[in-house]
Design an enzyme around this catalytic site. Structure first.
Site, PDB file in Angstrom:
ATOM      1  N   ASP A   1       0.816  -1.224   0.000  1.00 28.15           N
ATOM      2  CA  ASP A   1       0.000   0.000   0.000  1.00 28.15           C
ATOM      3  C   ASP A   1       0.849   1.273   0.000  1.00 28.15           C
ATOM      4  OD1 ASP A   1      -2.056  -1.756   0.047  1.00 28.15           O
ATOM      5  OD2 ASP A   1      -2.844  -1.191   2.014  1.00 28.15           O
TER       6      ASP A   1
ATOM      7  N   ARG B   1      -5.869   5.712  -2.916  1.00 27.50           N
ATOM      8  CA  ARG B   1      -4.423   5.983  -2.835  1.00 27.50           C
ATOM      9  C   ARG B   1      -3.891   6.750  -4.048  1.00 27.50           C
ATOM     10  NH1 ARG B   1      -3.622   3.873   1.845  1.00 27.50           N
ATOM     11  NH2 ARG B   1      -4.550   1.860   2.360  1.00 27.50           N
TER      12      ARG B   1
HETATM   13  O1  LIG Z   1      -5.230  -7.507   5.355  1.00 24.07           O
HETATM   14  C1  LIG Z   1      -5.277  -6.288   5.141  1.00 24.07           C
HETATM   15  O2  LIG Z   1      -5.783  -5.492   5.960  1.00 24.07           O
HETATM   16  C2  LIG Z   1      -4.721  -5.772   3.880  1.00 24.07           C
HETATM   17  C3  LIG Z   1      -3.858  -6.558   3.129  1.00 24.07           C
HETATM   18  C4  LIG Z   1      -3.220  -6.092   1.877  1.00 24.07           C
HETATM   19  O3  LIG Z   1      -3.830  -6.741   0.787  1.00 24.07           O
HETATM   20  P1  LIG Z   1      -3.197  -8.039   0.032  1.00 24.07           P
HETATM   21  O4  LIG Z   1      -2.968  -9.089   1.031  1.00 24.07           O
HETATM   22  O5  LIG Z   1      -4.266  -8.379  -0.940  1.00 24.07           O
HETATM   23  O6  LIG Z   1      -1.921  -7.566  -0.608  1.00 24.07           O
HETATM   24  C5  LIG Z   1      -3.353  -4.574   1.714  1.00 24.07           C
HETATM   25  O7  LIG Z   1      -3.028  -4.196   0.405  1.00 24.07           O
HETATM   26  C6  LIG Z   1      -4.751  -4.093   2.051  1.00 24.07           C
HETATM   27  O8  LIG Z   1      -4.873  -2.693   1.897  1.00 24.07           O
HETATM   28  C7  LIG Z   1      -5.101  -4.409   3.483  1.00 24.07           C
HETATM   29  C1  LIG Z   2      -5.638  -2.572  -1.298  1.00 28.24           C
HETATM   30  C2  LIG Z   2      -6.339  -1.839  -0.448  1.00 28.24           C
HETATM   31  O1  LIG Z   2      -7.523  -2.197   0.128  1.00 28.24           O
HETATM   32  P1  LIG Z   2      -8.429  -3.509  -0.016  1.00 28.24           P
HETATM   33  O2  LIG Z   2      -7.635  -4.576  -0.703  1.00 28.24           O
HETATM   34  O3  LIG Z   2      -8.775  -3.869   1.376  1.00 28.24           O
HETATM   35  O4  LIG Z   2      -9.623  -3.101  -0.822  1.00 28.24           O
HETATM   36  C3  LIG Z   2      -5.817  -0.509  -0.010  1.00 28.24           C
HETATM   37  O5  LIG Z   2      -6.404   0.076   0.914  1.00 28.24           O
HETATM   38  O6  LIG Z   2      -4.831  -0.018  -0.571  1.00 28.24           O
END
Ligand SMILES: O=C(O)C1=C[C@@H](OP(=O)(O)O)[C@@H](O)[C@H](O)C1
Ligand SMILES: C=C(OP(=O)(O)O)C(=O)O
Length: 410
Positions: free
Chosen positions: A289, A365
């Site tokens: 992120d 983002r």
């Molecule tokens: O478990 C979480 O809270 C998150 C995991 C991440 O996703 P991925 O595991 O799909 O990369 C991240 O990008 C997302 O914003 C939040």
């Molecule tokens: C990837 C993101 O969120 P989510 O996958 O939870 O939609 C994010 O917040 O950048």
């Protein structure tokens, strides 16, 4: 289409109360619901992704619309699989293109009753709650850690607990650790048993008073503002040194870009050292992120970079690899891509647009990482700025508090 024009102050001076972490909020809510807790988690995020989770858990509707929230989609899919009743869970058009087959297959292997409403492998899903049986499964760790977190959180509710074996590379590992940490805080026995296996004991969650930390991913845009501004005095409230969030590593990466972090009793103060590297190399596999923050920051600071570990970016709110390249091109930077997982910039430029309109692709983002670019590109406009509500509803108000003018150009 709404457009925001921004005018930065000459010196950025701000004390910002950051939003609470949506990742922690949404885990605390699922765990609390499974534990039938008497202490509702405190300081939950006011963002869309958490609001849809609260609604899903409290309204008891037959059709649940989680809009664009990946965590809510994945965590609720597992939660509804062990909760009595039949429900359909759906989301935005983009959510219906974000894959969920790995999680659905894993849950089905445990006995879950889940059907695809339209397209095989994608939401919406129709889920009938059942008592799940199997207790040991293998699934891929290289697509989204959210599938793994979703399964882990229901582990304590399964008769024989749950053991997960993760195949392939494990991406976003700090988010799995965040899940385990929260589960342990709420009394579960859950831990890594090898570099790619995790075991969860069958044991109910205990209710404890719990307060959600501020969001380190949101903090990154303020570090970015500090890095791009000639002068900045920024204090961010509610962040701690020993954070549960993997994105707290952003502080270390920013220290290489000349922004150091001083921890105070209330949060952090950012200091500009004036130092900048000739080049930045970083692996983002643990901190996906933060990719947009650092891609935009480095380009604007004229620091060539090579960022690896970006393989999950294509399946997030938008294809972030394509979106970053397209929007930075408007500002005059030619960014290259390799293997769907690497972004590189060797300093190559193109003619910038005179009045670049930065598209945000329904991705919070994109808006938050490009707004600070106004400090170096005074003519840019941000399209559909309201997208920030997914994780940081107060973003534009906080910019105003920091001295930016935010003008609605209609
Ligand atoms: O478990 C979480 O809270 C998150 C995991 C991440 O996703 P991925 O595991 O799909 O990369 C991240 O990008 C997302 O914003 C939040
Ligand atoms: C990837 C993101 O969120 P989510 O996958 O939870 O939609 C994010 O917040 O950048």
């Amino acid at each position: 289409m709404m457009l925001y024009k921004l005018i930065p102050p000459s010196v950025v001076t701000a004390t910002i109360q950051l939003p609470a972490s949506k990742s922690i909020s949404n885990r605390a809510l699922i765990i609390n619901a499974l534990g039938k807790g008497i202490y509702p988690p405190e300081n939950l995020s006011d963002c869309d992704d958490t609001q849809v989770m609260i609604k899903a858990l409290t309204e008891g509707k037959e059709t649940i619309d989680i809009m664009a929230a990946g965590t809510a989609m994945r965590f609720l899919t597992a939660y509804l699989s062990v909760t009595p009743g039949e429900r359909t869970i759906t989301g935005t058009a983009r959510m219906q293109q974000r894959p969920i087959q790995i999680l659905v297959n894993a849950l089905r292997e445990l006995g879950a009753e889940i059907e695809y409403v339209h397209n095989e492998g994608y939401p919406p899903l129709c889920i009938k709650g059942a008592e799940l049986k199997g207790n040991e499964i293998t699934l891929k760790g290289n697509v989204s850690s959210q599938y793994i977190s979703a399964l882990l959180m229901i582990g304590p509710a399964l008769k024989d607990g749950l053991t997960l074996h993760l195949s392939g590379e494990i991406i976003s590992r700090p988010y799995i650790n965040l899940t385990l940490q929260l589960m342990q805080d709420f009394g579960a026995k859950a831990a890594w048993t090898s570099p790619n296996s995790i075991s969860v004991a069958p044991q109910l969650y205990q209710s404890i008073p719990f307060k959600v930390e501020s969001d380190w991913s949101a903090a990154s845009y303020w570090y970015q503002i500090a890095a791009l501004s000639p002068k900045a005095e920024i204090e961010l409230l509610g962040l701690f040194h020993n954070s549960y969030q993997g994105d707290s590593r952003g502080a270390e990466v920013f220290s290489r870009l000349g922004i150091t972090t001083e921890f105070t009793s209330q949060g952090v103060k950012l200091k500009k050292t004036g130092k900048a590297p000739e080049r930045l190399e970083e692996d983002f596999v643990d901190i996906p992120d933060l990719a947009q923050t650092f891609v935009v920051t480095c380009a604007l600071l004229n620091i060539p970079f090579r960022f690896t570990g970006l393989q999950s970016l294509k399946i997030k709110e938008t294809d972030r690899i394509a979106a970053l390249r397209a929007e930075l091109k408007k500002l005059g930077y030619v960014i290259e891509e390799e293997n769907d997982s690497i972004l590189m910039w060797n300093g190559e430029r193109c003619e910038p647009e005179e009045t670049p309109v930065i598209e945000t692709y329904e991705d919070h983002r994109m808006a938050m990482a490009f707004a600070p670019a106004i400090i170096r590109h005074p003519n840019l406009l941000i399209a559909d700025p309201q997208v920030v509500t997914k994780s940081y509803p107060g973003y534009w108000e906080d910019l105003k508090q920091a001295g930016f003018q935010v003008i609605n150009e209609g």
